[in-house]
Design an enzyme around this catalytic site. Structure first.
Site, short mmCIF file in Angstrom:
data_model
loop_
_atom_site.label_atom_id
_atom_site.label_comp_id
_atom_site.label_asym_id
_atom_site.label_seq_id
_atom_site.Cartn_x
_atom_site.Cartn_y
_atom_site.Cartn_z
N VAL A 151 0.83 -1.21 0.00
CA VAL A 151 0.00 0.00 0.00
C VAL A 151 0.86 1.26 0.00
CG1 VAL A 151 -1.66 1.35 1.35
CG2 VAL A 151 -1.99 -1.11 1.06
N TYR A 152 1.90 1.26 0.82
CA TYR A 152 2.77 2.43 0.89
C TYR A 152 3.48 2.68 -0.44
CZ TYR A 152 6.29 5.68 2.68
OH TYR A 152 7.09 6.78 2.89
#
Length: 239
Positions: A151-152
């Protein structure tokens, strides 16, 4: 940088505050913006007490009304902006299957939508007849990937693509864009409970080192631009 107006969104963190102090040394008018105004007020006071000129302002980068209010206040009190430094963002380093969807949404809303909203709104309030600069921090996760960073990394790759598209759109304009791909930096980023990594902060880049890189990027001579640079600690920070 004499009397240039420099807006640092995310000014309460290590990179933001160090960058603000670096620009203030060159007589720029520095504005530190953060969701927590009390934190940036401390940084602004430190700069002002040491002979610089700094202002603190509250902003929620994910709220359109808040971002518009920030830019309007700056325009009314100081004038149009010369430099935008997007030093805000949130992190999450966790196995994909363990990530709370609410956390994923918050990361993407802040890092991607927030960057879009702040950049678009501020660029509408930047000087049109002079050279201006926008600095982004996609980090190394915006260029490479690693385990547990799904996600990051997605949010940081989005910043890279977003900025490179802006470069194409603004080729005939006066705005220069710089992407700084930073490795580990000793900031409060690592204190977030959602960042599950063992690190050695004493082996990381310092905020002051990053501030020097930002200042260098913004102060390239006329006719040149530092579009991209990768800066990593000499030693790997994972243990």
């Amino acid at each position: 940088m004499e009397n240039k107006i420099v807006l640092i969104v995310g000014g309460s963190g290590g990179i933001g505050s160090a960058t603000a102090k670096r620009f203030a040394k060159e007589n720029a008018k520095v504005i530190l913006a953060s969701r927590n105004k009390a934190n940036v007020e401390k940084v602004a006071k430190d700069i002002n007490d040491n002979g610089g000129e700094a202002f603190a302002i509250e902003v929620d980068a994910t709220d359109e009304a808040s971002v518009k209010k920030m830019t309007e206040e700056i325009a009314n009190q100081l004038g149009k902006i010369d430099v935008l430094i997007n030093a805000f963002g949130q992190g999450i380093i966790q196995p994909f299957m363990d990530i709370n969807p609410a956390d994923a949404k918050e990361i993407i809303d802040t890092n991607v939508y927030g960057t879009f909203l702040v950049t678009q709104t501020v660029m509408k309030n930047m000087k049109e007849d002079e050279r201006t600069s926008v600095v982004m921090f996609p980090g190394t996760m915006g260029k490479y990937v690693m385990k547990n960073a799904s996600v990051y990394a997605a949010s940081k790759f989005a910043i890279q693509g977003f900025t490179k598209a802006l470069v194409e759109e603004q080729r005939r304009g006066n705005t220069r864009f710089s992407l700084l791909y930073l490795g580990g930096v000793d900031t409060p980023f690592w204190d977030d409970d959602r960042v599950n990594m063992k690190v050695k902060k004493d082996m990381m880049l310092t905020p002051d080192e990053v501030a020097e890189a930002v200042f260098y990027a913004v102060n390239q001579p006329s006719g040149s631009v530092m579009n991209e640079v990768v800066i990593q600690p000499e030693s790997h920070q994972l243990v």
